[in-house]
Design a protein around this motif. Structure first.
Motif, mmCIF file in Angstrom:
data_model
loop_
_atom_site.group_PDB
_atom_site.id
_atom_site.type_symbol
_atom_site.label_atom_id
_atom_site.label_comp_id
_atom_site.label_asym_id
_atom_site.label_seq_id
_atom_site.Cartn_x
_atom_site.Cartn_y
_atom_site.Cartn_z
ATOM 1 N N ALA A 402 82.440 -38.295 -16.933
ATOM 2 C CA ALA A 402 83.884 -38.514 -17.076
ATOM 3 C C ALA A 402 84.637 -37.216 -17.374
ATOM 4 C CB ALA A 402 84.145 -39.520 -18.202
ATOM 5 N N LEU A 403 83.917 -36.168 -17.770
ATOM 6 C CA LEU A 403 84.548 -34.887 -18.078
ATOM 7 C C LEU A 403 84.567 -33.938 -16.884
ATOM 8 C CD1 LEU A 403 82.985 -34.249 -21.613
ATOM 9 C CD2 LEU A 403 85.269 -35.098 -21.083
ATOM 10 N N ALA A 404 84.010 -34.402 -15.754
ATOM 11 C CA ALA A 404 83.994 -33.559 -14.556
ATOM 12 C C ALA A 404 85.361 -33.551 -13.889
ATOM 13 C CB ALA A 404 82.937 -34.074 -13.580
ATOM 14 N N ILE A 405 85.585 -32.540 -13.057
ATOM 15 C CA ILE A 405 86.822 -32.477 -12.280
ATOM 16 C C ILE A 405 86.822 -33.634 -11.281
ATOM 17 C CG2 ILE A 405 88.152 -31.079 -10.638
ATOM 18 C CD1 ILE A 405 86.803 -28.616 -11.889
ATOM 19 N N GLY A 406 87.897 -34.365 -11.193
ATOM 20 C CA GLY A 406 87.997 -35.492 -10.281
ATOM 21 C C GLY A 406 88.238 -35.027 -8.854
ATOM 22 N N GLU A 407 87.810 -35.850 -7.896
ATOM 23 C CA GLU A 407 87.967 -35.485 -6.484
ATOM 24 C C GLU A 407 89.443 -35.304 -6.108
ATOM 25 O OE1 GLU A 407 85.987 -34.569 -4.025
ATOM 26 O OE2 GLU A 407 84.357 -34.598 -5.463
ATOM 27 N N GLU A 408 90.334 -36.095 -6.757
ATOM 28 C CA GLU A 408 91.747 -36.002 -6.402
ATOM 29 C C GLU A 408 92.454 -34.862 -7.119
ATOM 30 O OE1 GLU A 408 90.331 -38.963 -7.286
ATOM 31 O OE2 GLU A 408 90.144 -39.589 -5.204
ATOM 32 N N GLU A 409 91.787 -34.262 -8.102
ATOM 33 C CA GLU A 409 92.448 -33.226 -8.882
ATOM 34 C C GLU A 409 92.528 -31.932 -8.090
ATOM 35 O OE1 GLU A 409 91.218 -33.106 -13.123
ATOM 36 O OE2 GLU A 409 89.931 -34.768 -12.547
#
Length: 912
Positions: A402-409
């Motif tokens: 949950a702390l990873a960079i999101g694909e949409e970010e």
């Protein structure tokens, strides 16, 4: 530090002091002011037998303890050494209960002081260690450890480990130490007082650390300017072309390097394929040195032609090997300056903004607090921010993802991914993984820098990974977690708000409760439908479905609920709209968290609607449910059936040269099956096999017992009982360590249960995947602790595991690895082949099984010093006409058939 620490290690008769197990050896080392000042060691008579597997593990037998004192005889001395000290052990939860039980038995009060677990402390201070076992940590830190599983030796090494960890802790910057101190109350160890002392000392020192940067109050290692891995000014070899290098064939700068002709021939073929813009399928046998055989020519080609080459692999282990082991070799053999970078998907990198918001969150669970501590220390070490570097507990994995960079970010706003992308743009060689490569082939805006030349390692996994990548999945657990996380965000936000915002949040909360209720009901209906349509096998149901072909009241009710969930999600999005105004500008707000959760939920609903209501030619869909699982524990999947056209159009037509390599690509020496699967038929690739450099005639022999039942002639339970008896006989006679490979967990479980009824008094330890908990790597480490052990494995054990020199004496293949009959993907592929007039067995099932068989066989001989026996319990290997396909795919070796008792005599003699 004016503190006293008593480091203790025990050897015992078992793992349960409450069951009456006793201490048989105790070692103690007292640490003061960073040094060992006192030691104690003694064997103890446990007044009970020592189990054989304990004797094997510890080398302590009943003769050793026969004249030893009772614990009560030494209890006063032990208690005096512990008085006023910290109790320190490598796994306090094991050692302390045993010590307390023995102290109580001796009539002495229990230890009541503070405790420190060096496993926990090592997890914090060494967050990237591959393993937290004492021996592995000692090796990593260069600590001598002569006698593992002897309490005096283990206590000494644990004391030295503890001193090393304290020194590392004291070197952390003040801001990190203060943050660790705030988290320490949630940990099991009493390290807060240690941190108080370190912080007090640090506050008196003048700040000297200029290697640290601050981001939102968190200390980070100063970034290196986004440069790729490159040469650091060391002397380079004289300028030379690949042709001259190949002709000179200098010894490679590796410890104990021995020239292998196949490795050099493979280098030449790969350089030729790149230079002439040809695709290639190259099978490289185990031990050939495959990674250098493609890494070196790719590096020369990149430098000579000024062309970027991308290298894609599947496993983290191989990516790490390329950078840590092979990259230093390249720097010494390739004359031109060379830049290498690693680039993965955004979800592999830490989002600093998400962590900055996560760090101060209250009400920490133990796993969350430990993860925060690990991340704080890791951020002072990492250049990449790659989350794969971390070794976190299974309980923390969800929080970490949950702390990873999101694909949409937007990657540009995030420190680590942006840096990795800049490094890749400047690199000659870019190392990535198959999933990211597939994303790049399909994305409207590619994230990999432009490239025309590609090497795909572990290429036998490419189609499977692509099928999962292009497939879809939704399950009850992920739905419930996403809605629960949203509920938690809204509840916290409600506590802090008043007025109109509070009213909006309350309406969102009611919508979400309705969504959760309807979702529970939907997954319950789907599970009921699947179990009625297709009975479970081995406790699991896998039921194919197609929206156009499903009927009945249960299915119709599920579809109606699906649309209801879609409408409820849309209503929730509408209600939440006024709350999301600040989401785009501040990552740390509840608004941003809710916005991200709503995007994830909306994506889940899109998948659910597609899977249950929309026709999609060329895909297979199925429901999985556990027969004894929760009433709504169900998973829905879809995958494309055939990806040959995709690979042909998006990969091989677009790239000038693609090199596909693996240890298992050919069936009977031919590449037709793999070429067809990957859409290479029309490209006329170069195809070549390079055999392993081993003397298989001398190092391995194959034994096929003829007195076991034919697998197709008896029920699976009967076959499992016969297999268990055979495994028992082989383990008794042949192997110190024996690996048994199963094509399915169902057969593994049945065989393990049958074996357990017979092996209670056997002098070996049985370790079985799925029965003992842990990853394949963890089970493998446990297996290697014992001199005489049997390991049952399926799935991941057929490939990708490496056993150290001569660790394995016998490999048993319990059954030829044909896919199980309820495999929905294989069913769909078979129907497609049959519809085209083909034979699914010979065109699909058999070649798949042969490749898997080769992978399993490759576990036995890993070096030129290994020697071992392979037993195949499935008589079809020699009795069925297709058995020759399996045998022809193996290297030349002796094959023996006969009664098991006769084969055991032959194998025993052969192994001498």
């Amino acid at each position: 530090m004016a503190m006293r620490f008593v480091i203790i290690d025990l050897e015992t008769t078992g793992n349960g002091p409450k069951k009456g197990d006793r201490i048989i050896q105790l070692g103690m080392a007292v640490v003061e002011d960073g040094s060992i000042v006192e030691r104690f060691a003694s064997f103890f008579n446990p007044e009970q037998p020592i189990p054989l597997f304990i004797q094997q593990l510890t080398n302590i037998d009943e003769e050793t303890v026969e004249g030893a004192p009772l614990f009560a005889d030494k209890a006063a001395e032990i208690a005096a050494m512990m008085d006023g000290a910290y109790f320190v052990a490598h796994n306090v939860d094991f050692d302390l209960p045993f010590l307390q039980a023995e102290l109580e038995r001796a009539g002495r009060p229990p230890f009541a002081g503070p405790t420190i677990d060096t496993v926990e402390l090592a997890r914090i201070v060494l967050p990237t260690a591959e393993s937290y076992k004492l021996g592995d940590l000692a090796k990593q830190l260069g600590l001598r450890h002569d006698r593992p599983h002897q309490a005096d030796s283990d206590a000494e090494v644990t004391a030295k480990l503890f001193i090393a960890l304290l020194r590392r802790l004291s070197r952390l910057p003040l801001v990190t130490l203060e943050q660790l101190r705030r988290l320490a109350r949630h940990l099991k160890s009493d390290i807060y007082s240690l941190l108080d002392v370190v912080i007090a000392k640090k506050q008196k020192e003048a700040p000297t650390d200029n290697t640290v940067a601050l981001y939102r109050g968190i200390a980070l290692k100063k970034p290196g300017g986004g440069k790729p891995e490159q040469d650091n000014g060391e002397e380079r070899p004289a300028s030379v072309s690949f042709a001259a290098f190949y002709e000179q064939a200098p010894p490679l700068p590796l410890p104990g390097y021995k020239r292998r002709e196949g490795q050099w021939e493979m280098m030449q073929l790969i350089y030729e394929a790149l230079s002439t813009s040809q695709h290639a399928l190259i099978e490289a046998g185990t031990g050939l040195g495959k990674s250098l055989a493609y890494f070196i020519p790719a590096a020369f080609f990149a430098c000579e032609r000024q062309e970027r080459v991308v290298i894609s692999t599947h496993t983290l282990q191989l990516q790490e090997q390329l950078i840590r082991r092979d990259w230093p070799v390249l720097r010494q053999v390739v004359p031109a300056p060379l830049r290498v970078a690693v680039l993965k998907g955004k979800q592999n990198y830490l989002s600093l903004d998400k962590f900055a918001s996560f760090l101060p969150e209250p009400n920490d669970t133990y796993d969350a607090a430990l993860l925060k501590c690990q991340l704080l220390v890791w951020l002072l070490e990492t250049d990449s921010g790659d989350l794969d570097e971390l070794n976190v507990s299974s309980g923390a994995r969800l929080s970490l993802s949950a702390l990873a960079i999101g694909e949409e970010e937007d990657g540009g706003r995030h420190h680590f991914f942006a840096q990795a992308k800049r490094r890749a743009e400047q690199a000659d060689l870019v190392i990535t993984n198959h999933a990211f490569l597939l994303h790049d082939l399909t994305a409207s805006t590619p994230l990999l820098p432009p490239f025309r030349y590609l090497v795909i390692d572990e290429a036998h996994r490419l189609e499977e990974i692509a099928a999962r990548y292009f497939g879809e999945r939704i399950d009850y657990v992920s739905f419930r977690l996403s809605t629960a996380k949203m509920a938690q965000t809204i509840t916290k936000w409600l506590e802090a708000e008043q007025g109109e915002t509070r009213d909006v949040l309350a309406r969102c909360q009611r919508r979400l409760e309705g969504l959760q209720f309807e979702g529970d009901e939907l997954f319950r209906l789907l599970r009921r439908y699947a179990l009625r349509k297709k009975p479970a096998r081995a406790g699991r149901c896998r039921c194919r479905f197609s929206p156009a072909d499903e009927h009945g009241r249960t299915w119709q009710a599920a579809v109606e609920l699906c649309w209801r969930l879609r409408d409820l999600t849309a209503a929730l999005l509408g209600e939440a709209k006024p709350l999301l105004a600040s989401a785009a500008t501040d990552d740390g707000t509840p608004s941003a968290s809710l916005a991200a959760d709503l995007v994830a939920l909306n994506r889940q609903m899109d998948v659910l609607v597609r899977l249950l209501t929309e026709a999609e030619p060329g895909t297979v869909r199925w429901i999985e449910a556990d027969e004894k699982g929760a009433a709504n524990a169900v998973r829905l999947y879809s995958q494309p059936v055939d990806l040959a056209d995709f690979f042909a159009e998006r990969l091989f037509m677009k790239k000038r040269s693609v090199i596909l390599t693996s240890a298992t690509l050919a069936v009977r020496g031919r590449f037709a099956y793999m070429a067809a699967r990957l859409g290479l038929d029309d490209f006329y690739p170069l195809c070549r096999s390079f055999p392993a450099p081993f003397r298989y005639e001398e190092q391995a022999a194959l034994f096929v017992p003829t007195d076991l039942p034919l697998v197709s002639a008896v029920p699976l339970e009967a076959y499992a009982e016969a297999a268990a008896a055979a495994v028992l006989s082989i383990a008794r006679r042949v192997g110190r360590r024996t690996l048994v490979l199963f094509p399915s967990y169902e057969l593994l479980k049945m065989t393990a249960e049958a074996l357990k009824t017979e092996e209670a008094d056997e002098p070996f330890v049985l370790i079985a995947q799925g029965i003992q908990s842990g990853s394949p790597a963890k089970l493998l480490r446990t297996f290697l602790q014992f001199d005489h052990a049997v390991l049952f494995g399926t799935s991941g054990f057929w490939e990708g595991i490496d056993l150290p020199d001569s660790a394995l004496d016998a490999l048993i293949i319990a059954r030829l690895p044909f896919a199980p009959p309820d495999d929905p993907v294989m069913e769909a592929k078979s129907e497609r082949i049959r519809a085209a007039g083909g034979d699914p067995f010979y065109e699909l099932s058999l070649p798949e099984a042969v490749l898997r068989f080769k992978q399993g066989f490759g576990r036995l001989i890993r070096t030129e010093r290994d020697k071992g026996a392979v037993f195949v319990l499935d008589r079809r290997l020699t009795a069925a006409s297709y058995g020759t396909d399996f045998l022809a795919s193996l290297p030349p070796l002796s094959v023996y058939e006969g009664a098991l008792s006769e084969l055991l005599d032959k194998a025993s003699d052969w192994l001498l």
